[in-house]
Design an enzyme around this catalytic site. Structure first.
Site, PDB file in Angstrom:
ATOM      1  N   ARG A  42      36.785  22.406  78.040  1.00  0.00           N
ATOM      2  CA  ARG A  42      37.360  21.911  79.287  1.00  0.00           C
ATOM      3  C   ARG A  42      38.521  20.950  79.039  1.00  0.00           C
ATOM      4  NH1 ARG A  42      35.215  18.155  83.537  1.00  0.00           N
ATOM      5  NH2 ARG A  42      36.359  18.811  85.399  1.00  0.00           N
ATOM      6  N   HIS A  53      33.054  28.726  82.596  1.00  0.00           N
ATOM      7  CA  HIS A  53      31.939  28.102  83.308  1.00  0.00           C
ATOM      8  C   HIS A  53      30.601  28.733  82.922  1.00  0.00           C
ATOM      9  CE1 HIS A  53      34.693  26.268  86.658  1.00  0.00           C
ATOM     10  NE2 HIS A  53      34.887  25.738  85.473  1.00  0.00           N
ATOM     11  N   THR A 105      21.955  29.561  81.338  1.00  0.00           N
ATOM     12  CA  THR A 105      22.100  29.343  79.895  1.00  0.00           C
ATOM     13  C   THR A 105      23.317  28.454  79.636  1.00  0.00           C
ATOM     14  OG1 THR A 105      23.381  31.401  79.751  1.00  0.00           O
ATOM     15  CG2 THR A 105      21.026  31.561  79.286  1.00  0.00           C
ATOM     16  N   PRO A 151      43.409  22.821  89.259  1.00  0.00           N
ATOM     17  CA  PRO A 151      42.820  23.509  90.411  1.00  0.00           C
ATOM     18  C   PRO A 151      41.626  22.725  90.945  1.00  0.00           C
ATOM     19  CG  PRO A 151      42.175  24.597  88.370  1.00  0.00           C
ATOM     20  CD  PRO A 151      43.161  23.522  87.992  1.00  0.00           C
ATOM     21  N   ASN A 179      39.583  13.400  86.221  1.00  0.00           N
ATOM     22  CA  ASN A 179      39.078  13.546  84.848  1.00  0.00           C
ATOM     23  C   ASN A 179      37.702  14.191  84.904  1.00  0.00           C
ATOM     24  OD1 ASN A 179      36.943  11.616  85.058  1.00  0.00           O
ATOM     25  ND2 ASN A 179      38.243   9.962  84.347  1.00  0.00           N
ATOM     26  N   HIS A 208      42.332  21.233  80.513  1.00  0.00           N
ATOM     27  CA  HIS A 208      43.028  20.183  81.255  1.00  0.00           C
ATOM     28  C   HIS A 208      44.302  19.764  80.537  1.00  0.00           C
ATOM     29  CE1 HIS A 208      39.803  18.623  84.254  1.00  0.00           C
ATOM     30  NE2 HIS A 208      39.722  19.911  84.095  1.00  0.00           N
ATOM     31  N   ASP A 209      44.233  19.673  79.204  1.00  0.00           N
ATOM     32  CA  ASP A 209      45.426  19.307  78.448  1.00  0.00           C
ATOM     33  C   ASP A 209      46.553  20.298  78.740  1.00  0.00           C
ATOM     34  OD1 ASP A 209      47.005  17.891  76.643  1.00  0.00           O
ATOM     35  OD2 ASP A 209      46.421  19.156  74.967  1.00  0.00           O
TER      36      ASP A 209
HETATM   37  C1  HEM Z   1      39.525  28.377  88.051  1.00  0.00           C
HETATM   38  C2  HEM Z   1      39.745  27.119  88.336  1.00  0.00           C
HETATM   39  C3  HEM Z   1      38.818  26.026  87.882  1.00  0.00           C
HETATM   40  C4  HEM Z   1      38.253  25.090  88.669  1.00  0.00           C
HETATM   41  C5  HEM Z   1      38.462  24.911  90.172  1.00  0.00           C
HETATM   42  C6  HEM Z   1      37.415  24.290  87.835  1.00  0.00           C
HETATM   43  C7  HEM Z   1      36.674  23.201  88.267  1.00  0.00           C
HETATM   44  C8  HEM Z   1      35.685  22.601  87.542  1.00  0.00           C
HETATM   45  C9  HEM Z   1      34.810  21.590  88.058  1.00  0.00           C
HETATM   46  C10 HEM Z   1      34.877  20.975  89.449  1.00  0.00           C
HETATM   47  C11 HEM Z   1      33.925  21.287  87.080  1.00  0.00           C
HETATM   48  C12 HEM Z   1      32.773  20.293  87.162  1.00  0.00           C
HETATM   49  C13 HEM Z   1      33.251  18.903  86.923  1.00  0.00           C
HETATM   50  C14 HEM Z   1      32.199  17.900  87.289  1.00  0.00           C
HETATM   51  O1  HEM Z   1      31.633  18.015  88.382  1.00  0.00           O
HETATM   52  O2  HEM Z   1      31.945  16.999  86.471  1.00  0.00           O
HETATM   53  C15 HEM Z   1      34.248  22.091  85.930  1.00  0.00           C
HETATM   54  C16 HEM Z   1      33.578  22.077  84.739  1.00  0.00           C
HETATM   55  C17 HEM Z   1      33.939  22.812  83.640  1.00  0.00           C
HETATM   56  N1  HEM Z   1      35.081  23.572  83.518  1.00  0.00           N
HETATM   57 FE1  HEM Z   1      36.241  24.207  85.036  1.00  0.00          FE
HETATM   58  N2  HEM Z   1      37.473  24.748  86.560  1.00  0.00           N
HETATM   59  C18 HEM Z   1      38.328  25.815  86.532  1.00  0.00           C
HETATM   60  C19 HEM Z   1      38.720  26.518  85.425  1.00  0.00           C
HETATM   61  C20 HEM Z   1      38.288  26.241  84.139  1.00  0.00           C
HETATM   62  C21 HEM Z   1      38.878  26.790  82.939  1.00  0.00           C
HETATM   63  C22 HEM Z   1      40.097  27.711  82.913  1.00  0.00           C
HETATM   64  C23 HEM Z   1      38.152  26.302  81.896  1.00  0.00           C
HETATM   65  C24 HEM Z   1      38.344  26.536  80.426  1.00  0.00           C
HETATM   66  C25 HEM Z   1      38.965  27.541  79.894  1.00  0.00           C
HETATM   67  C26 HEM Z   1      37.102  25.469  82.448  1.00  0.00           C
HETATM   68  C27 HEM Z   1      36.107  24.879  81.725  1.00  0.00           C
HETATM   69  C28 HEM Z   1      35.098  24.108  82.274  1.00  0.00           C
HETATM   70  C29 HEM Z   1      33.904  23.708  81.541  1.00  0.00           C
HETATM   71  C30 HEM Z   1      33.513  24.145  80.158  1.00  0.00           C
HETATM   72  C31 HEM Z   1      33.183  22.876  82.407  1.00  0.00           C
HETATM   73  C32 HEM Z   1      31.861  22.167  82.106  1.00  0.00           C
HETATM   74  C33 HEM Z   1      32.155  20.801  81.524  1.00  0.00           C
HETATM   75  C34 HEM Z   1      30.943  20.045  81.021  1.00  0.00           C
HETATM   76  O3  HEM Z   1      29.817  20.512  81.152  1.00  0.00           O
HETATM   77  O4  HEM Z   1      31.162  18.948  80.474  1.00  0.00           O
HETATM   78  N3  HEM Z   1      37.238  25.444  83.809  1.00  0.00           N
HETATM   79  N4  HEM Z   1      35.329  22.876  86.241  1.00  0.00           N
HETATM   80  C1  LIG Z   2      37.366   8.876  84.627  1.00  0.00           C
HETATM   81  O1  LIG Z   2      37.957   8.183  85.692  1.00  0.00           O
HETATM   82  C2  LIG Z   2      37.180   7.099  86.182  1.00  0.00           C
HETATM   83  C3  LIG Z   2      37.952   6.469  87.312  1.00  0.00           C
HETATM   84  O2  LIG Z   2      38.180   7.403  88.306  1.00  0.00           O
HETATM   85  C4  LIG Z   2      36.928   6.080  85.052  1.00  0.00           C
HETATM   86  O3  LIG Z   2      36.073   5.044  85.521  1.00  0.00           O
HETATM   87  C5  LIG Z   2      36.266   6.783  83.872  1.00  0.00           C
HETATM   88  O4  LIG Z   2      36.139   5.887  82.797  1.00  0.00           O
HETATM   89  C6  LIG Z   2      37.105   7.980  83.426  1.00  0.00           C
HETATM   90  N1  LIG Z   2      36.410   8.686  82.392  1.00  0.00           N
HETATM   91  C7  LIG Z   2      36.937   8.880  81.183  1.00  0.00           C
HETATM   92  C8  LIG Z   2      36.083   9.626  80.225  1.00  0.00           C
HETATM   93  O5  LIG Z   2      38.034   8.477  80.850  1.00  0.00           O
END
Ligand code: HEM
Ligand SMILES: *[C@@H]1O[C@H](CO)[C@@H](O)[C@H](O)[C@H]1NC(C)=O
Ligand SMILES: *[C@@H]1O[C@H](CO)[C@@H](O)[C@H](O)[C@H]1NC(C)=O
Length: 323
Positions: free
Chosen positions: A71, A200, A246, A170, A103, A75-76
């Site tokens: 992820r 995901h 999973t 996004p 973030n 984002h990078d």
């Molecule tokens: C299609 C548009 C995308 C949207 C709207 C989106 C949005 C999100 C959101 C809202 C989360 C949960 C964050 C949270 O609640 O803490 C998430 C998690 C994640 N996203 Fe996406 N994402 C997208 C595309 C991607 C892409 C392209 C990748 C990587 C190639 C990715 C990899 C991940 C991963 C691995 C997680 C889980 C992170 C964790 O468990 O720490 N996402 N994403």
């Molecule tokens: C993410 O942003 C929040 C503020 O919105 C901050 O408190 C938190 O430390 C940030 N997390 C990381 C891993 O930088």
């Protein structure tokens, strides 16, 4: 005459050998925007095993970090290109990308720091943080059971990281058309966007990312699964819901969940609702090998987004600070 012919034949052989070597080892330029597979072959030959070892050690300890690393790379790349800017800490006068509310619980910065420290010991000032992050994400995919693939390297690190740039990410409230449009701006097809969303298959979302679907239950959401999500949210906004059954395995279970209307985010489920994307979801749910192939190709492509090269960037000494 005969000796001239011999010389010609020898020259030809040499040229052919050079061609074999350049193709084999990816010294070719152009196709990857100047990056290449063996960018560090001479300058830091053990870069890949070092990244692999440190990622493996970190993930043995905490398998949930695979999702975090993938992820972070996403984002990078989507914010100002794959230039390691997501790794920069905020300073007195500047709030960095990582401190945006978007973030969204990014984690795993310590893994990148550990890799950087080890590489600085072995080949100081050579390997960029952007490349480290891209390689770490690749290793994480493989560690979790996903496809193995090689990525070109040679990205330079950027010097800018600003909270306002995170607007390019996004939102989980986007519908498929909005996702297609936004990924299209980065040069991705609808199918590539669906393949990338397959990331995901790993990790979790927090309640704050999907609770908007619960107050007035999203009709695209299975009613039993809506109860599961509501139960998760009783523990608060930061309560975590795995994207699929999973969460640490890279597989196509995520796509099968969408078929059962068990998608966690609105943006996930809408990929199966929309006639513009549902056939890709179906294909990946039916055929994991196809998902793996498309995912790895799309990840290589994502890793080339707006990369910085030459004097456009630098190789940071510390991934958290510009030089
Ligand atoms: C299609 C548009 C995308 C949207 C709207 C989106 C949005 C999100 C959101 C809202 C989360 C949960 C964050 C949270 O609640 O803490 C998430 C998690 C994640 N996203 Fe996406 N994402 C997208 C595309 C991607 C892409 C392209 C990748 C990587 C190639 C990715 C990899 C991940 C991963 C691995 C997680 C889980 C992170 C964790 O468990 O720490 N996402 N994403
Ligand atoms: C993410 O942003 C929040 C503020 O919105 C901050 O408190 C938190 O430390 C940030 N997390 C990381 C891993 O930088
Ligand atoms: C997707 O969202 C946009 C912006 O909110 C909206 O204009 C459009 O009608 C939506 N498309 C579908 C198919 O719901």
């Amino acid at each position: 005459m005969k000796s001239l012919k011999m010389v010609m034949v020898k020259l030809m052989t040499v040229f052919m050998l050079i061609e074999v070597i350049t193709c084999q080892f990816g010294f070719g330029f152009g196709a990857d925007g100047g990056l290449n597979m063996n960018y560090y072959l001479m300058s830091c030959p053990f870069v890949e095993p070092v990244v692999k070892n440190i990622v493996n050690r970190a993930l043995d300890n905490d398998p949930t970090l695979a999702a975090a690393l993938i992820r972070m790379h996403f984002h990078d790349c989507f914010i100002q290109g794959c230039d390691g800017s997501i790794l920069l800490d905020s300073t007195k006068g500047n709030t960095a990308e990582k401190d945006s509310p978007a973030n969204l619980s990014l984690r795993g910065y310590e893994v990148i720091d550990d890799i950087k420290d080890e590489l600085e010991r072995r080949c100081p000032g050579v390997v960029s943080c952007a490349d480290i992050l891209a390689m770490a994400a690749t290793e994480a995919v493989f560690y979790a059971g996903g496809p193995v693939y090689n990525i070109p390297k040679g990205r330079k690190d950027g010097r800018r990281s600003k909270i306002e740039d995170t607007r390019n990410l996004p939102s989980p409230t986007f519908n498929a058309s909005e996702l297609i449009r936004q990924f299209g701006l980065h040069g991705f097809s609808a199918q590539e966007m669906v393949a990338l969303s397959g990331a995901h298959t790993l990790g979790v979302a927090r309640c704050s990312s999907f609770k908007n679907r619960l107050s007035q239950v999203d009709p695209a959401l299975d009613s039993e699964f809506a109860k599961t999500l509501s139960r998760t949210c009783t523990s608060g906004d930061n309560a975590e819901q795995p994207f699929d059954a999973t969460r640490n395995d890279f597989d196509n279970v995520y796509f099968n969940a969408l078929l059962r209307r068990n998608g966690v985010l609105f943006s996930d489920q809408d990929l199966y609702t929309s006639p513009r994307t549902w056939n890709f979801v179906n294909a990946y749910a039916m055929n994991e090998a196809l998902f793996f192939l498309d995912f790895q190709r799309a990840m290589v492509k994502m890793g080339l987004l707006d990369i910085k090269q030459g004097s456009n960037g630098e190789v940071r000494d510390n991934c958290r600070k510009i030089n």
